[in-house]
Design a protein around this motif. Structure first.
Motif, short mmCIF file in Angstrom:
data_model
loop_
_atom_site.label_atom_id
_atom_site.label_comp_id
_atom_site.label_asym_id
_atom_site.label_seq_id
_atom_site.Cartn_x
_atom_site.Cartn_y
_atom_site.Cartn_z
N MET A 84 -11.16 1.23 7.83
CA MET A 84 -9.98 0.36 7.77
C MET A 84 -10.30 -0.92 7.00
SD MET A 84 -7.02 1.27 9.05
CE MET A 84 -6.21 -0.24 9.48
N LEU A 85 -11.46 -1.49 7.24
CA LEU A 85 -11.84 -2.71 6.54
C LEU A 85 -11.94 -2.47 5.03
CD1 LEU A 85 -12.65 -5.68 6.82
CD2 LEU A 85 -15.01 -4.91 7.08
N ILE A 86 -12.58 -1.38 4.66
CA ILE A 86 -12.70 -1.04 3.24
C ILE A 86 -11.33 -0.80 2.63
CG2 ILE A 86 -13.60 0.67 1.60
CD1 ILE A 86 -15.70 -1.23 2.77
N SER A 87 -10.45 -0.09 3.34
CA SER A 87 -9.12 0.18 2.81
C SER A 87 -8.28 -1.09 2.71
CB SER A 87 -8.41 1.23 3.65
OG SER A 87 -8.17 0.75 4.95
N ILE A 88 -8.48 -2.05 3.61
CA ILE A 88 -7.76 -3.32 3.52
C ILE A 88 -8.22 -4.11 2.29
CG2 ILE A 88 -7.48 -5.58 4.62
CD1 ILE A 88 -7.44 -4.06 7.31
N VAL A 89 -9.50 -4.11 2.02
CA VAL A 89 -10.00 -4.80 0.83
C VAL A 89 -9.45 -4.14 -0.43
CG1 VAL A 89 -12.09 -5.30 -0.50
CG2 VAL A 89 -12.07 -5.66 1.97
N ILE A 90 -9.45 -2.81 -0.47
CA ILE A 90 -8.88 -2.10 -1.62
C ILE A 90 -7.39 -2.39 -1.74
CG2 ILE A 90 -8.35 0.21 -2.53
CD1 ILE A 90 -11.05 1.10 -1.32
N GLN A 91 -6.69 -2.39 -0.60
CA GLN A 91 -5.26 -2.68 -0.61
C GLN A 91 -4.99 -4.10 -1.10
OE1 GLN A 91 -3.57 -2.43 3.29
NE2 GLN A 91 -1.50 -2.79 2.57
N LEU A 92 -5.82 -5.04 -0.74
CA LEU A 92 -5.66 -6.42 -1.19
C LEU A 92 -5.81 -6.52 -2.70
CD1 LEU A 92 -5.24 -9.38 -0.35
CD2 LEU A 92 -7.71 -9.54 -0.12
N PHE A 93 -6.86 -5.91 -3.24
CA PHE A 93 -7.07 -5.93 -4.69
C PHE A 93 -5.94 -5.18 -5.41
CE2 PHE A 93 -11.66 -6.74 -3.70
CZ PHE A 93 -11.69 -8.00 -4.29
N ALA A 94 -5.52 -4.06 -4.86
CA ALA A 94 -4.43 -3.30 -5.49
C ALA A 94 -3.12 -4.10 -5.47
CB ALA A 94 -4.24 -1.97 -4.77
N SER A 95 -2.89 -4.85 -4.40
CA SER A 95 -1.68 -5.67 -4.33
C SER A 95 -1.69 -6.77 -5.38
CB SER A 95 -1.55 -6.30 -2.94
OG SER A 95 -1.35 -5.32 -1.96
N VAL A 96 -2.83 -7.38 -5.59
CA VAL A 96 -2.93 -8.43 -6.61
C VAL A 96 -2.71 -7.83 -7.99
CG1 VAL A 96 -4.52 -10.06 -7.70
CG2 VAL A 96 -4.40 -9.92 -5.21
N ILE A 97 -3.30 -6.69 -8.25
CA ILE A 97 -3.15 -6.04 -9.55
C ILE A 97 -1.69 -5.64 -9.78
CG2 ILE A 97 -3.74 -3.96 -10.86
CD1 ILE A 97 -6.57 -4.21 -9.58
N VAL A 98 -1.05 -5.05 -8.76
CA VAL A 98 0.35 -4.66 -8.88
C VAL A 98 1.22 -5.88 -9.13
CG1 VAL A 98 2.33 -3.78 -7.56
CG2 VAL A 98 0.18 -2.52 -7.57
N TYR A 99 0.95 -6.97 -8.44
CA TYR A 99 1.74 -8.18 -8.62
C TYR A 99 1.65 -8.67 -10.07
CZ TYR A 99 2.96 -13.08 -8.74
OH TYR A 99 3.50 -14.29 -9.10
N TYR A 100 0.44 -8.76 -10.60
CA TYR A 100 0.30 -9.27 -11.97
C TYR A 100 0.88 -8.32 -13.01
CZ TYR A 100 -2.25 -13.39 -10.58
OH TYR A 100 -2.59 -14.60 -10.04
N ILE A 101 0.81 -7.02 -12.77
CA ILE A 101 1.41 -6.06 -13.70
C ILE A 101 2.93 -6.19 -13.69
CG2 ILE A 101 1.84 -3.59 -14.09
CD1 ILE A 101 -1.08 -3.11 -13.27
N VAL A 102 3.52 -6.24 -12.49
CA VAL A 102 4.98 -6.37 -12.40
C VAL A 102 5.42 -7.71 -12.96
CG1 VAL A 102 6.91 -6.54 -10.77
CG2 VAL A 102 5.18 -4.76 -10.47
N LYS A 103 4.67 -8.76 -12.70
CA LYS A 103 5.02 -10.09 -13.23
C LYS A 103 5.01 -10.08 -14.75
CE LYS A 103 3.43 -14.86 -13.22
NZ LYS A 103 2.45 -15.81 -12.69
N ALA A 104 3.97 -9.48 -15.33
CA ALA A 104 3.89 -9.42 -16.79
C ALA A 104 5.02 -8.58 -17.38
CB ALA A 104 2.53 -8.87 -17.21
N LEU A 105 5.33 -7.45 -16.74
CA LEU A 105 6.42 -6.60 -17.22
C LEU A 105 7.77 -7.32 -17.13
CD1 LEU A 105 5.47 -3.12 -15.76
CD2 LEU A 105 5.50 -3.79 -18.15
#
Length: 111
Positions: A84-105
């Motif tokens: 769960m801890l590893i998946s939360i860290v991955i989810q956090l990084f994925a959320s940041v990446i998704v945010y910046y991609i959607v923001k740029a688009l």
């Protein structure tokens, strides 16, 4: 579309991704307490439109943490918490990446 509207959409995206990550962290820390609250709002076999809609909204807002916990429930306690801890860290990084991609688009399309 104005700059204020784009900023509002970006803030709503931050809110949505943040709620997903925070609820996953709460499931990690509090375990069955948060899952009991989550399961109280979800119908296992929704029968009518209201129950289906309500279940869909709850799953859309808070669904990742309980989903991951169900996936890891077959493992022993410490292994499950580690996953769960590893998946939360991955989810956090994925959320940041998704945010910046959607923001740029959004900014590329509307500004």
């Amino acid at each position: 579309m104005t700059l204020e509207t784009l900023e509002l959409i970006e803030e709503l995206l931050i809110y949505y991704l943040g709620v997903q990550v925070i609820f996953s962290i709460l499931v990690f820390l509090l375990g069955s307490i948060m899952l009991d609250i989550y399961e109280a709002g979800v119908y296992e076999q929704p029968k009518n439109v209201f129950q289906k809609t309500f279940t869909f909204v709850i799953n859309a807002l808070f669904g990742i943490g309980p989903y991951l916990n169900k996936k890891f429930i077959k493992y022993p306690f410490f292994k499950r918490k580690f996953f769960m801890l590893i998946s939360i860290v991955i989810q956090l990084f994925a959320s940041v990446i998704v945010y910046y991609i959607v923001k740029a688009l959004l900014r590329a399309i509307f500004l």
